[in-house]
Design an enzyme around this catalytic site. Structure first.
Site, short mmCIF file in Angstrom:
data_model
loop_
_atom_site.label_atom_id
_atom_site.label_comp_id
_atom_site.label_asym_id
_atom_site.label_seq_id
_atom_site.Cartn_x
_atom_site.Cartn_y
_atom_site.Cartn_z
CB ALA A 1 -0.89 -0.02 1.23
N GLY B 1 0.83 -5.03 0.86
CA GLY B 1 -0.34 -5.12 -0.02
C GLY B 1 -0.02 -5.75 -1.36
CD GLU C 1 -1.97 -7.65 2.81
OE1 GLU C 1 -1.71 -6.48 2.42
OE2 GLU C 1 -2.44 -7.90 3.91
CD GLU D 1 1.92 -5.51 5.59
OE1 GLU D 1 2.75 -6.40 5.89
OE2 GLU D 1 1.13 -5.62 4.63
N1 CAA Z 1 4.66 3.30 -0.54
C1 CAA Z 1 5.05 4.46 -1.05
N2 CAA Z 1 6.22 4.63 -1.70
C2 CAA Z 1 7.02 3.56 -1.82
C3 CAA Z 1 6.67 2.30 -1.30
C4 CAA Z 1 5.41 2.19 -0.64
N3 CAA Z 1 4.96 1.03 -0.15
N4 CAA Z 1 7.67 1.43 -1.57
C5 CAA Z 1 8.61 2.11 -2.24
N5 CAA Z 1 8.22 3.40 -2.40
C6 CAA Z 1 8.95 4.48 -3.04
C7 CAA Z 1 10.09 4.97 -2.18
O1 CAA Z 1 9.64 5.87 -1.20
C8 CAA Z 1 10.99 5.60 -3.21
O2 CAA Z 1 10.45 6.88 -3.54
P1 CAA Z 1 11.44 8.19 -3.56
O3 CAA Z 1 12.42 7.89 -4.67
O4 CAA Z 1 10.49 9.30 -3.88
O5 CAA Z 1 12.08 8.26 -2.24
C9 CAA Z 1 10.81 4.71 -4.42
O6 CAA Z 1 9.57 4.01 -4.21
C10 CAA Z 1 11.92 3.69 -4.58
O7 CAA Z 1 12.01 2.97 -3.36
P2 CAA Z 1 13.39 2.76 -2.57
O8 CAA Z 1 14.30 3.91 -2.79
O9 CAA Z 1 13.06 2.43 -1.15
O10 CAA Z 1 13.96 1.49 -3.35
P3 CAA Z 1 14.92 0.33 -2.78
O11 CAA Z 1 15.29 -0.49 -3.97
O12 CAA Z 1 15.98 0.89 -1.92
O13 CAA Z 1 13.96 -0.56 -1.82
C11 CAA Z 1 11.92 -1.72 -1.21
C12 CAA Z 1 12.85 -1.24 -2.34
C13 CAA Z 1 12.63 -2.78 -0.38
C14 CAA Z 1 10.68 -2.27 -1.86
C15 CAA Z 1 11.58 -0.50 -0.31
O14 CAA Z 1 11.09 0.55 -1.12
C16 CAA Z 1 10.54 -0.78 0.74
O15 CAA Z 1 10.85 -1.36 1.77
N6 CAA Z 1 9.28 -0.34 0.51
C17 CAA Z 1 8.21 -0.44 1.48
C18 CAA Z 1 7.73 -1.87 1.69
C19 CAA Z 1 6.65 -1.91 2.72
O16 CAA Z 1 6.84 -1.61 3.88
N7 CAA Z 1 5.43 -2.33 2.29
C20 CAA Z 1 4.29 -2.43 3.14
C21 CAA Z 1 3.41 -1.22 2.99
S1 CAA Z 1 2.08 -1.20 4.16
C22 CAA Z 1 0.88 -2.19 3.48
O17 CAA Z 1 1.03 -2.71 2.40
C23 CAA Z 1 -0.39 -2.35 4.30
C24 CAA Z 1 -1.27 -3.43 3.80
O18 CAA Z 1 -1.29 -4.54 4.28
C25 CAA Z 1 -2.17 -3.19 2.69
#
Ligand code: CAA
Length: 258
Positions: A65, A109, A112, A132
């Protein structure tokens, strides 16, 4: 229909939806989810489409998400808007089969959504996780439930409590994905598999999907009774007559979706 966060095309009798927010690792913002629902509705209503493939990029299926979009939301807001249920569960309501073709990250998500699809084909670079917990929340689109049903308590609990990612090989061993395919060939292979399904009898495919899904909602006895009723009902179709006649006559069946 013009979309901003996904691309949509048909390849033969297969609808292909590609999540397309490369700047955000395909994070599932509200606008993307709305577009995904619209694209699925369109394919569901399109008689020329028999199955759907849902994919992302080679780098990310979806990284969850959209954290930036939800970070400042409050309880009453997410409760009243039924955040996560709205839009997302449309994927599970689709009667045509949906194949998830997952390369790169399928996190939160993203994992999911992949699990809401009917089966997952994984690219060899796929990484699945429910991280999460590391951002102060828990899975909210079925992760604690569908992952547990897919891979069992111990592995699901470890993944949900630690946020650890699982690679494609481990996901296949654990039964989360049906097969692992070189990432560069993933979408073509998924379209091929979906195309095979789409060439079969549409109503029989729908009955089969419904019956497998019933296994997650019923006792064994109820599930077997349900399956038996659907099995019997196939004998009322022209396609059952055609399929079996074609076998006996050593020819390919010509299903009419009747
Ligand atoms: N939401 C919003 N933006 C996101 C995102 C997310 N879930 N995942 C990545 N992005 C964005 C980053 O903020 C970044 O944007 P900027 O360049 O503007 O800073 C861009 O995508 C590239 O990401 P990274 O620089 O972090 O890339 P990376 O290769 O270093 O890492 C990754 C990749 C491991 C996927 C890392 O981005 C990450 O950990 N993302 C979040 C994963 C996460 O926590 N997901 C769970 C979300 S909560 C949820 O999903 C609730 C539910 O159950 C529905």
């Amino acid at each position: 229909m013009a979309f901003e966060n996904i691309t949509v095309e048909t390849r033969g009798n297969v609808g292909l939806i590609t999540l397309n927010r490369p700047q955000a690792m395909n994070a599932l913002c509200a606008a993307l989810i709305k577009e995904l629902g619209q694209a699925l509705d369109t394919f569901e209503a399109d008689d020329s489409v028999g199955a759907v493939v849902l994919t992302g990029s080679e780098k990310a299926f979806a990284a969850g998400a959209d954290i930036k979009e939800m970070a400042s939301r409050g309880y009453m807001d997410v409760y009243l808007s039924n955040f996560i249920t709205n839009g997302w569960e449309q994927i599970t309501k689709c009667r045509k089969p949906i194949v998830a073709a997952v390369a790169g990250f399928a996190l939160g998500g993203g994992c999911e959504v992949a699990m809401m699809c009917d089966f997952i084909l994984a690219g060899d670079n796929a990484k699945f996780g429910q991280p999460e917990i590391t951002i102060g929340t828990i899975p909210g689109a079925g992760g604690t439930q569908r992952l547990t049903r897919a891979i069992g308590k111990s592995k699901a609990m470890e993944m949900c409590l630690t946020g650890r990612m699982m690679d494609a090989a481990e996901a296949e061993r654990a039964g989360l994905v049906s097969r692992v395919i070189p990432a560069a060939e993933l979408v073509d292979e998924a379209v091929k598999v979906a195309g095979k399904i789409a060439a079969l009898s549409r109503p029989i495919v729908m009955l089969c999907k419904e019956s497998v899904n019933a296994a997650f909602e019923t006792t064994l006895t109820q599930g077997i009774t349900f399956e038996r009723r659907l099995f019997h009902s196939t004998f009322s179709t022209e396609d059952q007559k055609e399929g079996m006649a074609a076998f006996v006559e050593k020819r390919k069946p010509a299903f009419k979706n009747r």
